[in-house]
Design an enzyme around this catalytic site. Sequence first.
Site, PDB file in Angstrom:
ATOM      1  N   GLU A  41      50.098  49.724  48.877  1.00 29.42           N
ATOM      2  CA  GLU A  41      49.750  48.361  49.277  1.00 29.42           C
ATOM      3  C   GLU A  41      49.542  47.541  48.008  1.00 29.42           C
ATOM      4  O   GLU A  41      48.594  47.777  47.256  1.00 29.42           O
ATOM      5  CB  GLU A  41      48.479  48.360  50.119  1.00 29.42           C
ATOM      6  CG  GLU A  41      47.947  46.986  50.459  1.00 29.42           C
ATOM      7  CD  GLU A  41      46.580  47.033  51.124  1.00 29.42           C
ATOM      8  OE1 GLU A  41      45.792  46.082  50.932  1.00 29.42           O
ATOM      9  OE2 GLU A  41      46.289  48.025  51.828  1.00 29.42           O
ATOM     10  N   ARG A  45      46.729  39.113  45.298  1.00 30.28           N
ATOM     11  CA  ARG A  45      45.626  38.363  44.700  1.00 30.28           C
ATOM     12  C   ARG A  45      45.939  37.921  43.278  1.00 30.28           C
ATOM     13  O   ARG A  45      45.191  37.127  42.702  1.00 30.28           O
ATOM     14  CB  ARG A  45      44.349  39.209  44.704  1.00 30.28           C
ATOM     15  CG  ARG A  45      43.710  39.349  46.075  1.00 30.28           C
ATOM     16  CD  ARG A  45      42.469  40.214  45.997  1.00 30.28           C
ATOM     17  NE  ARG A  45      42.797  41.628  45.963  1.00 30.28           N
ATOM     18  CZ  ARG A  45      41.923  42.588  45.683  1.00 30.28           C
ATOM     19  NH1 ARG A  45      40.686  42.285  45.360  1.00 30.28           N
ATOM     20  NH2 ARG A  45      42.284  43.854  45.713  1.00 30.28           N
ATOM     21  N   THR A  68      45.839  41.723  51.289  1.00 29.49           N
ATOM     22  CA  THR A  68      45.134  40.438  51.198  1.00 29.49           C
ATOM     23  C   THR A  68      46.017  39.296  51.688  1.00 29.49           C
ATOM     24  O   THR A  68      46.069  38.221  51.093  1.00 29.49           O
ATOM     25  CB  THR A  68      44.618  40.155  49.769  1.00 29.49           C
ATOM     26  OG1 THR A  68      44.255  41.376  49.135  1.00 29.49           O
ATOM     27  CG2 THR A  68      43.388  39.254  49.834  1.00 29.49           C
ATOM     28  N   LYS A 128      42.775  48.133  60.487  1.00 27.46           N
ATOM     29  CA  LYS A 128      41.924  48.523  59.362  1.00 27.46           C
ATOM     30  C   LYS A 128      40.468  48.263  59.720  1.00 27.46           C
ATOM     31  O   LYS A 128      40.170  47.347  60.487  1.00 27.46           O
ATOM     32  CB  LYS A 128      42.321  47.707  58.126  1.00 27.46           C
ATOM     33  CG  LYS A 128      41.499  48.013  56.888  1.00 27.46           C
ATOM     34  CD  LYS A 128      42.052  47.326  55.647  1.00 27.46           C
ATOM     35  CE  LYS A 128      41.634  45.886  55.535  1.00 27.46           C
ATOM     36  NZ  LYS A 128      41.883  45.339  54.178  1.00 27.46           N
TER      37      LYS A 128
END
Length: 208
Positions: A41, A45, A68, A128
């Site tokens: 992943e 950011r 994110t 998640k």
Amino acid sequence: MNVALDALIAARVVPVVVLDDAAAAEPLADALVAGGIRAIEITIRTPAGLDALASLASRDDLIVGAGTVTSRRELADVRAAGARFAVSPGFDADLVYAARETDVLPVPGVGSATEAQAARRAGLDHVKVFPAGALGGLPFIRALHGPFPEMRFMPSGGVDQTKAAEYLADPAIFAVSGSWMVPAEAIRDGDFEMITTLARATMAALDA
């Protein structure tokens, strides 16, 4: 079942990676694969996130996703970069529905029964849990699984090698995510052998 979801379930462990230099993506991915990890992943950011994601998207030895992701624009960007799945810190029904109109698997975060119920209403059964450690870890997830027995969870936040094995032994868990096997200092220093060692130790602990 979704092909991307099948791949995440098979991978079991999803390293969460923050990159400041997209050039580190390929050797990092090689190191993870050498250690037996088959998912990654890449968070968006940092400015390098999308380029790093795109550089790995064509690989067939691991499933590549984005982290994110919090808006439709970001979803469009990571899809264009080749992400197979998109992880969000929280639950956003609009974003989930947008993802489900594409070939990108949405994996939103939930932190309460209310959010789990909203995710279920949106048609999801794999989500998640974030921040898992702060929420109470496995006891919290087991409590959440009680009223939602059809749902499976991926804890993130406060997960390490030992906790990963504990989580994955529970049938409510479909995968775990974290950064313990991809420490920032190892990435910064180009110490990819350390990352392979940590990845290999993680996978060995799961199979012990």
